[in-house]
Scaffold this active site. Sequence first.
Site, PDB file in Angstrom:
ATOM      1  CB  SER A  33      -0.883   0.033   1.254  1.00  4.50           C
ATOM      2  OG  SER A  33      -1.671  -1.122   1.310  1.00  4.50           O
ATOM      3  CG  HIS A  64      -3.637  -1.235 -10.710  1.00  5.70           C
ATOM      4  ND1 HIS A  64      -4.786  -0.934 -10.021  1.00  5.70           N
ATOM      5  CD2 HIS A  64      -2.623  -0.838  -9.918  1.00  5.70           C
ATOM      6  CE1 HIS A  64      -4.468  -0.370  -8.876  1.00  5.70           C
ATOM      7  NE2 HIS A  64      -3.163  -0.296  -8.789  1.00  5.70           N
ATOM      8  CG  HIS A  86      -2.155  -9.129   2.567  1.00  6.33           C
ATOM      9  ND1 HIS A  86      -2.583  -8.543   1.402  1.00  6.33           N
ATOM     10  CD2 HIS A  86      -1.200  -8.311   3.073  1.00  6.33           C
ATOM     11  CE1 HIS A  86      -1.922  -7.419   1.217  1.00  6.33           C
ATOM     12  NE2 HIS A  86      -1.071  -7.247   2.214  1.00  6.33           N
ATOM     13  CE1 TYR A  88      -6.124  -8.962   4.225  1.00  9.86           C
ATOM     14  CE2 TYR A  88      -4.104  -8.282   5.323  1.00  9.86           C
ATOM     15  CZ  TYR A  88      -5.040  -8.107   4.324  1.00  9.86           C
ATOM     16  OH  TYR A  88      -4.891  -7.096   3.419  1.00  9.86           O
ATOM     17  CD  GLU A  89      -5.818 -11.790   0.310  1.00 10.39           C
ATOM     18  OE1 GLU A  89      -6.389 -12.295  -0.667  1.00 10.39           O
ATOM     19  OE2 GLU A  89      -4.758 -11.139   0.213  1.00 10.39           O
ATOM     20  CB  ALA A 116       0.935   0.732   4.420  1.00  7.33           C
ATOM     21  CG  MET A 211      -2.174  -6.550   9.167  1.00 11.58           C
ATOM     22  SD  MET A 211      -3.919  -6.328   8.856  1.00 11.58           S
ATOM     23  CE  MET A 211      -4.368  -5.209  10.204  1.00 11.58           C
ATOM     24  CB  SER A 212       2.264  -7.693   4.345  1.00  7.99           C
ATOM     25  OG  SER A 212       3.022  -6.506   4.398  1.00  7.99           O
ATOM     26  CG  ASN A 235      -1.898   3.663  11.183  1.00  5.95           C
ATOM     27  OD1 ASN A 235      -1.710   3.118  10.097  1.00  5.95           O
ATOM     28  ND2 ASN A 235      -1.878   3.015  12.328  1.00  5.95           N
ATOM     29  CG  HIS A 247      -8.084  -0.578   4.059  1.00  6.35           C
ATOM     30  ND1 HIS A 247      -6.774  -1.004   4.132  1.00  6.35           N
ATOM     31  CD2 HIS A 247      -8.423  -0.620   2.756  1.00  6.35           C
ATOM     32  CE1 HIS A 247      -6.354  -1.313   2.914  1.00  6.35           C
ATOM     33  NE2 HIS A 247      -7.328  -1.079   2.062  1.00  6.35           N
TER      34      HIS A 247
HETATM   35  N1  HPA Z   1      -1.586  -2.081  12.055  1.00  8.00           N
HETATM   36  C1  HPA Z   1      -1.451  -3.110  11.201  1.00  8.00           C
HETATM   37  N2  HPA Z   1      -1.254  -2.948   9.903  1.00  8.00           N
HETATM   38  C2  HPA Z   1      -1.182  -1.691   9.431  1.00  8.00           C
HETATM   39  C3  HPA Z   1      -1.332  -0.574  10.273  1.00  8.00           C
HETATM   40  C4  HPA Z   1      -1.551  -0.797  11.660  1.00  8.00           C
HETATM   41  O1  HPA Z   1      -1.681   0.147  12.477  1.00  8.00           O
HETATM   42  N3  HPA Z   1      -1.224   0.526   9.483  1.00  8.00           N
HETATM   43  C5  HPA Z   1      -1.016   0.076   8.221  1.00  8.00           C
HETATM   44  N4  HPA Z   1      -0.991  -1.257   8.185  1.00  8.00           N
END
Ligand code: HPA
Length: 274
Positions: A33, A64, A86, A88-89, A116, A211-212, A235, A247
């Site tokens: 991301s 894409h 991922h 989590y999927e 991200a 998460m990756s 964040n 998200h």
């Molecule tokens: N936690 C988990 N995954 C993330 C976060 C988060 O705060 N921000 C972006 N991906």
Amino acid sequence: MNETLNAAIENTVAQLRQRLGARAPRIAVLLGSGWHPFAEQVEDRIDIPYAELPAFPALAVGGHSAVLRSGRIGATEVLVLGGRKHAYETGEADGMKGAIRSLAGVGVQLLVQTNAAGSMDEAMPPGSLMLISDHLNVSQRSPLFGEPGDNRFVDMSNAYDPALRQSVKAVAQAQGTALHEGVYVWFMGPQFETPAEIRMFRNFGAQAVGMSTVPETIIARHAGMRVLALSLMTNMAAGMQDEKLSHAHTMATAAAASSRAVALLSAAVQALEI
Ligand code: HPA
């Protein structure tokens, strides 16, 4: 199961050899991301949809991002993976196994990952960039479950290549781009962390959470590849900011910071000696 995967990898490697012809990229860049504008910088493009490569995953997001792009950044040949599957999927950590092993099969020696992440360090506000120095696999899942042979006992010290990290830091300094360095926690998700979990991770000595990335690092190290990874903070982690985590918020912050992130990544890819 493994035989099916191996056959898919063989088929994928053969197709890639044919499509790439004389091209011999040694660097692959996996976009997370906020990092997608990097793909726009690639010249002399050949685009191959994941759907045409049997060892590559079907991506839920599709569009894409489910494209493997071959081309050049400056004089450096690259393969750019537009997206990842991922854990989590599905609950399985091995979604990128076939893709990464296929890259190794066509001679890729370095996997540069991007993502991200949530920041757990007040000195690293949203928009900051962090080079991953090490990770915590708190999920305790491995993409290597069921793998035969002694090479499944992969040495994970220096998983994020120390010499290449030095090069990236030198590039950032030359560009005047602030680049933090720290430990990334892989939280399986898809729900965000609780504030208590974030307090625990901070006490564990980690600076970023996402998460990756960790499963792909394990797969790549097992395949004998070198790894680098860059996180874009979107964040402050749960409990560290007043705003609710979402998200949509992650994506908006990622978009705002992505030009700096992409400029660093482009310069780094051209400077690395592989
Ligand atoms: N936690 C988990 N995954 C993330 C976060 C988060 O705060 N921000 C972006 N991906």
